[in-house]
Each structure stands twice: as structure tokens, then as C-alpha cells.
Design a protein around this motif. Structure first.
Motif, PDB file in Angstrom:
ATOM      1  N   ASP A 456       9.097  -4.153   3.816  1.00 20.48           N
ATOM      2  CA  ASP A 456      10.154  -3.133   3.752  1.00 20.48           C
ATOM      3  C   ASP A 456       9.566  -1.799   4.211  1.00 20.48           C
ATOM      4  OD1 ASP A 456      12.444  -1.731   3.243  1.00 20.48           O
ATOM      5  OD2 ASP A 456      12.080  -1.552   1.084  1.00 20.48           O
ATOM      6  N   PRO A 457       9.545  -1.535   5.514  1.00 20.89           N
ATOM      7  CA  PRO A 457       8.901  -0.318   6.009  1.00 20.89           C
ATOM      8  C   PRO A 457       9.717   0.941   5.717  1.00 20.89           C
ATOM      9  CG  PRO A 457       9.903  -1.510   7.839  1.00 20.89           C
ATOM     10  CD  PRO A 457      10.095  -2.356   6.611  1.00 20.89           C
ATOM     11  N   GLN A 458       9.009   1.994   5.398  1.00 20.06           N
ATOM     12  CA  GLN A 458       9.625   3.303   5.220  1.00 20.06           C
ATOM     13  C   GLN A 458       8.587   4.362   5.549  1.00 20.06           C
ATOM     14  OE1 GLN A 458      10.711   3.891   1.139  1.00 20.06           O
ATOM     15  NE2 GLN A 458       8.829   3.003   0.345  1.00 20.06           N
ATOM     16  N   ARG A 459       9.054   5.536   5.919  1.00 23.04           N
ATOM     17  CA  ARG A 459       8.144   6.603   6.314  1.00 23.04           C
ATOM     18  C   ARG A 459       7.591   7.285   5.058  1.00 23.04           C
ATOM     19  NH1 ARG A 459       8.469  12.083   7.914  1.00 23.04           N
ATOM     20  NH2 ARG A 459       7.175  12.599   9.722  1.00 23.04           N
ATOM     21  N   PHE A 460       6.251   7.327   4.954  1.00 23.28           N
ATOM     22  CA  PHE A 460       5.645   7.998   3.800  1.00 23.28           C
ATOM     23  C   PHE A 460       4.303   8.597   4.202  1.00 23.28           C
ATOM     24  CE2 PHE A 460       4.034   3.657   3.542  1.00 23.28           C
ATOM     25  CZ  PHE A 460       2.690   3.822   3.257  1.00 23.28           C
ATOM     26  N   ASP A 461       3.807   9.482   3.339  1.00 18.39           N
ATOM     27  CA  ASP A 461       2.554  10.195   3.579  1.00 18.39           C
ATOM     28  C   ASP A 461       1.408   9.418   2.943  1.00 18.39           C
ATOM     29  OD1 ASP A 461       0.531  11.987   3.975  1.00 18.39           O
ATOM     30  OD2 ASP A 461       1.311  13.521   2.617  1.00 18.39           O
ATOM     31  N   MET A 462       0.423   9.021   3.764  1.00 17.22           N
ATOM     32  CA  MET A 462      -0.711   8.269   3.240  1.00 17.22           C
ATOM     33  C   MET A 462      -1.522   9.090   2.238  1.00 17.22           C
ATOM     34  SD  MET A 462      -1.125   5.091   4.203  1.00 17.22           S
ATOM     35  CE  MET A 462      -2.867   4.869   3.893  1.00 17.22           C
ATOM     36  N   ALA A 463      -1.536  10.416   2.404  1.00 13.53           N
ATOM     37  CA  ALA A 463      -2.279  11.263   1.464  1.00 13.53           C
ATOM     38  C   ALA A 463      -1.723  11.103   0.050  1.00 13.53           C
ATOM     39  CB  ALA A 463      -2.213  12.720   1.908  1.00 13.53           C
ATOM     40  N   ARG A 464      -0.402  11.037  -0.089  1.00 15.82           N
ATOM     41  CA  ARG A 464       0.221  10.873  -1.413  1.00 15.82           C
ATOM     42  C   ARG A 464      -0.072   9.482  -1.977  1.00 15.82           C
ATOM     43  NH1 ARG A 464       6.314  12.701  -1.795  1.00 15.82           N
ATOM     44  NH2 ARG A 464       5.797  12.115  -3.930  1.00 15.82           N
ATOM     45  N   LEU A 465      -0.040   8.441  -1.091  1.00 13.70           N
ATOM     46  CA  LEU A 465      -0.311   7.091  -1.570  1.00 13.70           C
ATOM     47  C   LEU A 465      -1.748   6.978  -2.080  1.00 13.70           C
ATOM     48  CD1 LEU A 465       0.360   4.102  -1.943  1.00 13.70           C
ATOM     49  CD2 LEU A 465      -0.278   3.724   0.448  1.00 13.70           C
ATOM     50  N   VAL A 466      -2.698   7.526  -1.307  1.00 17.65           N
ATOM     51  CA  VAL A 466      -4.098   7.466  -1.738  1.00 17.65           C
ATOM     52  C   VAL A 466      -4.275   8.218  -3.056  1.00 17.65           C
ATOM     53  CG1 VAL A 466      -6.454   8.160  -1.138  1.00 17.65           C
ATOM     54  CG2 VAL A 466      -4.979   7.142   0.613  1.00 17.65           C
ATOM     55  N   LYS A 467      -3.555   9.316  -3.210  1.00 13.90           N
ATOM     56  CA  LYS A 467      -3.641  10.071  -4.471  1.00 13.90           C
ATOM     57  C   LYS A 467      -3.139   9.232  -5.644  1.00 13.90           C
ATOM     58  CE  LYS A 467      -4.596  13.802  -6.750  1.00 13.90           C
ATOM     59  NZ  LYS A 467      -6.002  14.242  -6.890  1.00 13.90           N
ATOM     60  N   GLU A 468      -2.042   8.492  -5.465  1.00 16.00           N
ATOM     61  CA  GLU A 468      -1.523   7.614  -6.514  1.00 16.00           C
ATOM     62  C   GLU A 468      -2.533   6.524  -6.861  1.00 16.00           C
ATOM     63  OE1 GLU A 468       2.177   6.092  -5.154  1.00 16.00           O
ATOM     64  OE2 GLU A 468       3.191   8.047  -5.128  1.00 16.00           O
ATOM     65  N   VAL A 469      -3.169   5.937  -5.829  1.00 15.16           N
ATOM     66  CA  VAL A 469      -4.184   4.906  -6.074  1.00 15.16           C
ATOM     67  C   VAL A 469      -5.367   5.502  -6.839  1.00 15.16           C
ATOM     68  CG1 VAL A 469      -5.814   3.320  -4.964  1.00 15.16           C
ATOM     69  CG2 VAL A 469      -3.501   3.557  -4.043  1.00 15.16           C
ATOM     70  N   GLU A 470      -5.722   6.736  -6.500  1.00 12.94           N
ATOM     71  CA  GLU A 470      -6.836   7.406  -7.194  1.00 12.94           C
ATOM     72  C   GLU A 470      -6.511   7.571  -8.679  1.00 12.94           C
ATOM     73  OE1 GLU A 470      -9.472  11.539  -6.943  1.00 12.94           O
ATOM     74  OE2 GLU A 470      -7.716  11.257  -5.647  1.00 12.94           O
ATOM     75  N   GLU A 471      -5.284   7.986  -8.993  1.00 12.78           N
ATOM     76  CA  GLU A 471      -4.889   8.182 -10.392  1.00 12.78           C
ATOM     77  C   GLU A 471      -4.901   6.868 -11.154  1.00 12.78           C
ATOM     78  OE1 GLU A 471      -1.126  10.033  -9.959  1.00 12.78           O
ATOM     79  OE2 GLU A 471      -1.942  12.013  -9.443  1.00 12.78           O
ATOM     80  N   GLU A 472      -4.458   5.780 -10.502  1.00 15.22           N
ATOM     81  CA  GLU A 472      -4.476   4.471 -11.158  1.00 15.22           C
ATOM     82  C   GLU A 472      -5.910   4.001 -11.390  1.00 15.22           C
ATOM     83  OE1 GLU A 472      -2.176   1.651  -9.012  1.00 15.22           O
ATOM     84  OE2 GLU A 472      -0.362   2.879  -8.986  1.00 15.22           O
ATOM     85  N   SER A 473      -6.805   4.286 -10.432  1.00 25.10           N
ATOM     86  CA  SER A 473      -8.194   3.846 -10.548  1.00 25.10           C
ATOM     87  C   SER A 473      -8.916   4.550 -11.700  1.00 25.10           C
ATOM     88  CB  SER A 473      -8.938   4.114  -9.238  1.00 25.10           C
ATOM     89  OG  SER A 473      -8.370   3.359  -8.184  1.00 25.10           O
ATOM     90  N   LEU A 474      -8.553   5.803 -11.942  1.00 23.09           N
ATOM     91  CA  LEU A 474      -9.181   6.529 -13.047  1.00 23.09           C
ATOM     92  C   LEU A 474      -8.941   5.826 -14.376  1.00 23.09           C
ATOM     93  CD1 LEU A 474      -8.371  10.226 -12.051  1.00 23.09           C
ATOM     94  CD2 LEU A 474     -10.602   9.086 -12.003  1.00 23.09           C
ATOM     95  N   VAL A 475      -7.789   5.151 -14.491  1.00 18.82           N
ATOM     96  CA  VAL A 475      -7.442   4.441 -15.721  1.00 18.82           C
ATOM     97  C   VAL A 475      -7.984   3.024 -15.723  1.00 18.82           C
ATOM     98  CG1 VAL A 475      -5.524   3.638 -17.151  1.00 18.82           C
ATOM     99  CG2 VAL A 475      -5.349   5.845 -15.987  1.00 18.82           C
TER     100      VAL A 475
END
Length: 606
Positions: A456-475
Motif C-alpha cells: 500500500d504505497p503512500q508518500r511519506f518522509d523517511m526521516a520521520r519513519l526512522v525517528k519512529e523506529v528509533e523511539e521503538e528501539s529505545l524501549v
């Protein structure tokens, strides 16, 4: 005196020039030029400069000196300056007049105009030089070629034969030229055949070509290809027949060997229950064995070129043609599977392996491929996938319920300050989480191979996605230090959830295969209009021979350090398929003992 006068009259009548010289030739007393040279009736001392060409004055002086010394006749052919000022040639003779004491009194001479003859001689000499030069040129050309070059006259006699032909005959020029075919060792039937061909060339003024076997003087019987060509003069008439002959014994032997090899190949290919095909360097199919015809019900001529591609399953055609054309561009082996329409109207799965063919000089010649029917294997695999999908789906519900019970129990034990039970429940929750991820992986693989995994493709910012992954990894990652490099705003058109899954899988693998408390680096940069994500660890590394297979389904590296690490080899396979469906690339680099880096790229959008 009367006899002297008669002599002078005779000389004057038969010569172009008559002259008288002093005893030492210093003074010319008289000269009757006869229109060839300027007349003079008075003595003159500069006659040499006036009449003798500068190029020949020294020669004239030397001849005069010799005649005076020997008191003999002077005679010389030399250049003169004619009456009209042009250059001419003369043949001059002068006899000494000697007194009773043997002393030279004077010289009486006569000369003739030989200019025309000298010009003719010079032209002939130049023509001869040019002919000899051209002959040397032709001889150099014909003697440096292994081909036999020769010329016949109209009576079938050889008027020319190059060195190669003379060597073949074992003869010299002297005992070969001017002789006919029989005299030069040709067998009667052979001589008669060439005579008929010469007659044809003369009559029709057209070349003729043939092939014949002929005995070589040292090599034995050889096979020759020859051409007879008419030599036509300025009147349009055939005045000779030129021939060239080439030894093609090795070529014919190679052709026979190739024909035998091809016959053996076809016998083998037609006798096997394997689907054999060949293509040329332009990617057109040029051969199919009868096994293909039996499968498809089509004659092989309908399958040639790209006719075979019309029988591919619609879902497989474009994908396989892309694999096929890419192989030709890179000249690398082909490995693929696809479904083919059979004569019964159903489809069968074929597994195809193509090997690069090359010509004898090493240049690319195309492919030879072999295919086997894997329909039953595919059906077994589908049944297995269906079973895994069903079991995974059935396990998901009780597993979800068990996880919920554990989480509720964990909350209550925490409220009751029961640390022992809370710790046990915490470990249980982690194990149930692992089982959930494995089951979800099996379900995703099953959906992928059944064509039900949706992107399901959609236009998004990779910087925001990487930031979300970073927050999940901290936990979720507490055993390692995960360092995320800064990421600039980078927009892509992709399935955000699935791209997040790929990054998390890379991080999860880095945690699995590197020692606790080591550093894991995550980066996201833009290179050539593609975003590149990388995850690097300081782990055990991967052997070079394992790297190409990391993304195969169910493939796991087998060594002592990884055998106790849980997994089924489907995570990277799933990641690879997700990235491929986004028109990206995925790969890994590693050094054993120092760590690994996993990469993927996606096209950037504006």
C-alpha cells in the motif's frame, strides 16, 4: 683534294651537322647545323658553352682528351642545345687530320640528331621501370598470401603462377610457366574440368567458382576453393583468365567436426526428457528440442525467436522476460521458474537454468538452457504453504489470548508487589512475543507466495519513519546501544508499515548476531536519487560464500556460533521481497569477526 671534297660532300649528305675543329679543339672553325644546331662560319672559342648541354660538358671534354691522346676517332652520344633553344641529343664523330709527321692538324666531324630515338628510349626505359615496379608489387602481394594465384592464356597455358602455387606443384618458374594443366601434373579429369570452365569464362565473360580435391606436393590431398575471372582488354575482349585458389581443408574438417558435434548434441537433446533450448547473441531463440513440442503441442518453428514467450502464464511473462533480457545484458547465467501453457490447455511449472554460450574466440554467442518439470514440487509446496498458513492462523488466536492473560496477570502481580512472579511473567511475555513475530512471519510469507501480500504505497518522509523506529528501539532494545545518525527530510512513495518492518528486522538481526552492549549504527542517506538505509553491527560476521544466499527463503547460516540462535530463515527473505516490490535493491556486506552491514535502497520522490 678532289677525294677530300667528295668525302666532305658524302658526310654532309648523310649527317645533320658537319664541323671542323682545331687540333686541340680549342677553336671551332666552322659548323653547318642543318637546322638542328646554329650555323657558324667564323672561328669561335666558346663553342662548348654554346652547343654542349651543361650536364654533358665534362663528358665531352674527357672524350676529346682521350681522342687527342690516342690520335683516334672521337665519338660520343650527348646532349646539345638545339637551334630553337631546346634540349636535344646527338651522336657525334670526329676524325683527326694528321700530317706526314704524324701530327694532328685539325679534326673533321659529323653529328646526327638522335633526339627522337633518345626520347623513345627514355620512354621505353620508364615504361620498363614502371612495369618492373608493378610486377614487383604484384609479386610481393601474391607471394605473401597462402592463396594460389595464377593466369591462363586462351590455350589453357599458365602465363603466371605465384610462389605458393609453384611450391604446391614442387616446380620452378622455368619448368611450369608456358605449360598447360596436364603438363603441370593435373589429372586428366581435373584438367578437362578446368578447360571447360575456362571456355565458359571466355564465352560468357563471367566468373565461375568451384571446389576440388587436389594432391599437394608435400601435404597430400587437400581441398581447394577456386574462382576463375575473365581478364578483359580495352576492346572488351577476354585476353586471359585469372584464377585464385584457397586451401579450405581445415575449414571443411572443422565444419565436419562441428556437424558431427551438432548431430551428437541433437541426438542427446532429443533423447532426453528435459526441455532443451538455445538462443543466439541477440536473445532470439534458435532451437527447441522435441520435448518442448510434446509439452506445448506446437511445432518448434512456432517457438523460435520470441514465439515461446506467448505460452507463458500472464502472471509470469513480464517478470521472466525481464530476467531473461537482464541476463543477456550482463551475460550471466539464468535461473528462473515459470508456468507454460500445455497442449491440454493447462499450465505446467518449469525450472529453467541457462548457461552462457561463447564462440571459439570467446565472444558471447547466447545461451543454452535446460528445463525440468517441477509442477508436482510446486503443488507440494503450495500445500505446505497452505498448511503453514492455516496452522499459523489457528495458532494466532490462542496465542493472542495467552499474551493478554500474561499481561493482565503481570499487572496484578506488580500491584501485589510479587516481583518473582512478575519476572517470570515478563519472560513469558517476551517468549510469546517471539512466537507471535514468527507466526506473523509465516503468515506474511504465505500471503506473499499466494499473491495476497498487498503493498500500500503512500508518500511519506523517511526521516520521520526512522525517528519512529528509533523511539521503538529505545524501549525494545536494552541489550545493545543503537545509534541513529541524523536524517534529512527525504520523501519516498512506499508502504510505510512494511518499510518499517524491514528496518526493524535489520536491527533485530544485528541484536541477535552481535555481543551484548556492542554498538549498532543506523543510517539513512540519499545517493543518486535513491534513499539508502543501512544497519551495521560489530557481530560475528558472515562468510563470503553465505552472503549471496542470505535472502533466500528458509536459508540460515550454519556454523557453531549461530546454531543456538532461534529463527527459520524467513525474515530476510520477506524483507527482500518487500524491497523488490518497491523497485529497490537489498544486499549485505560483512567481514568475519568484525561485523556486518545490511542495506536497502528506495527511489526518492519530490
Amino acid at each position: 683534294m678532289q677525294s677530300d671534297e667528295r668525302f666532305r660532300a658524302l658526310v654532309t649528305a648523310t649527317s645533320d651537322v658537319v664541323y671542323r675543329m682545331s687540333a686541340d679543339w680549342s677553336v671551332m672553325h666552322q659548323l653547318q647545323g642543318g637546322g638542328f644546331l646554329l650555323d657558324t662560319g667564323e672561328p669561335m672559342s666558346d663553342w662548348m658553352e654554346k652547343y654542349i648541354h651543361p650536364q654533358d660538358q665534362e663528358r665531352v671534354k674527357a672524350a676529346i682528351a682521350e681522342a687527342i691522346r690516342t690520335k683516334s676517332m672521337y665519338q660520343l652520344e650527348h646532349q646539345v642545345l638545339k637551334a630553337d633553344g631546346t634540349q636535344g641529343w646527338t651522336f657525334s664523330r670526329a676524325v683527326p687530320i694528321i700530317d706526314d709527321n704524324g701530327k694532328i692538324i685539325e679534326w673533321f666531324g659529323a653529328a646526327n640528331d638522335v633526339t627522337a630515338r633518345k626520347h623513345t628510349e627514355n620512354e621505353l626505359h620508364e615504361a620498363k621501370d614502371a612495369a618492373e615496379q608493378q610486377n614487383r608489387l604484384y609479386e610481393t602481394i601474391t607471394s605473401s598470401t597462402p592463396d594460389l594465384v595464377y593466369v591462363f592464356d586462351l590455350d589453357y597455358r599458365f602465363t603466371y603462377a605465384n610462389r605458393a602455387l609453384l611450391n604446391m606443384w614442387g616446380k620452378t618458374w622455368e619448368n611450369a610457366i608456358g605449360r598447360n594443366l596436364l603438363e603441370n601434373g593435373y589429372e586428366p579429369w581435373h584438367a578437362e574440368m578446368h578447360e571447360r570452365e575456362i571456355d565458359y569464362v571466355v564465352a560468357n565473360r563471367k566468373p565461375i567458382r568451384g571446389e576440388v580435391s587436389f594432391p599437394h606436393a608435400t601435404l597430400g590431398r587437400r581441398i581447394y576453393d577456386y574462382i576463375f575471372t575473365p581478364v578483359i582488354n580495352e576492346h572488351g575482349e577476354v585476353e586471359a583468365v585469372a584464377g585464385t585458389t584457397r586451401d579450405i581443408t581445415e575449414i571443411r574438417a572443422a565444419e565436419n567436426t562441428l556437424a558431427e558435434s551438432e548431430a551428437r548434441f541433437r541426438t542427446m537433446a532429443e533423447g532426453m526428457n528435459v526441455y532443451i533450448a538455445m538462443s543466439d547473441e541477440t536473445s532470439n531463440a534458435i532451437y527447441f528440442n522435441q520435448t518442448w513440442s510434446k509439452l506445448t503441442g506446437r511445432p518448434t518453428n512456432e517457438l523460435l525467436a520470441y514465439g515461446w514467450s506467448n505460452l507463458l502464464h500472464p502472471d509470469d511473462r513480464e517478470r521472466h522476460l525481464k530476467v531473461y533480457r537482464t541476463a543477456f545484458e550482463t551475460q550471466t547465467p539464468v535461473h528462473d521458474s515459470y508456468r507454460v501453457l500445455t497442449k491440454n490447455g493447462n499450465y505446467r511449472w518449469l525450472l529453467i537454468d541457462g548457461s552462457v554460450r561463447r564462440y571459439s574466440d570467446g565472444s558471447f554467442a547466447g545461451y543454452i538452457s535446460a528445463g525440468v518439470d517441477i509442477t508436482e514440487l510446486k503443488e507440494d509446496e503450495q500445500r505446505k504453504n497452505d498448511f503453514i498458513s492455516m496452522v499459523s492462523h489457528e495458532l494466532k488466536t490462542p496465542l493472542t489470548s495467552a499474551l493478554s492473560y500474561v499481561q493482565v496477570s503481570k499487572k496484578r502481580t506488580t500491584e501485589n508487589n510479587d516481583r518473582l512472579t512478575a519476572g517470570m511473567l515478563d519472560r513469558t511475555e517476551k517468549q510469546l512475543g517471539k512466537m507471535t513475530r514468527m507466526i506473523n512471519g509465516f503468515l506474511n510469507v504465505s500471503r506473499l507466495e499466494s499473491g495476497k501480500l498487498q503493498i500500500d504505497p503512500q508518500r511519506f518522509d523517511m526521516a520521520r519513519l526512522v525517528k519512529e523506529v528509533e523511539e521503538e528501539s529505545l524501549v525494545s532494545v536494552t541489550s545493545h546501544k543503537v545509534v541513529f545518525a541524523p536524517v534529512e527530510e527525504t520523501w519516498v512513495n512506499a508502504d510505510q508499515e512494511k518499510i518499517s518492518h524491514v528496518i526493524q528486522n535489520f536491527i533485530s538481526n544485528a541484536v541477535k548476531y552481535s555481543r551484548p552492549n556492542s554498538v549498532i549504527n543506523v543510517a539513512c542517506v540519499t545517493i543518486d536519487n535513491h534513499v539508502q538505509v543501512s544497519v551495521s553491527d560489530e557481530g560475528i560476521g558472515i562468510n563470503e560464500e553465505d552472503l549471496p544466499r542470505l535472502f533466500e527463503r528458509y536459508y540460515r547460516v550454519k556454523d557453531t556460533e549461530t546454531r543456538n540462535i532461534a529463527g527459520f530463515g524467513i525474515g530476510l527473505y520477506l524483507c527482500c521481497e518487500i524491497i523488490k516490490r518497491h523497485r529497490g535493491n537489498i544486499w549485505a556486506e560483512s567481514v568475519v569477526g568484525k561485523g556486518s552491514t545490511f542495506y536497502f535502497t528506495l527511489p526518492v520522490v519530490k
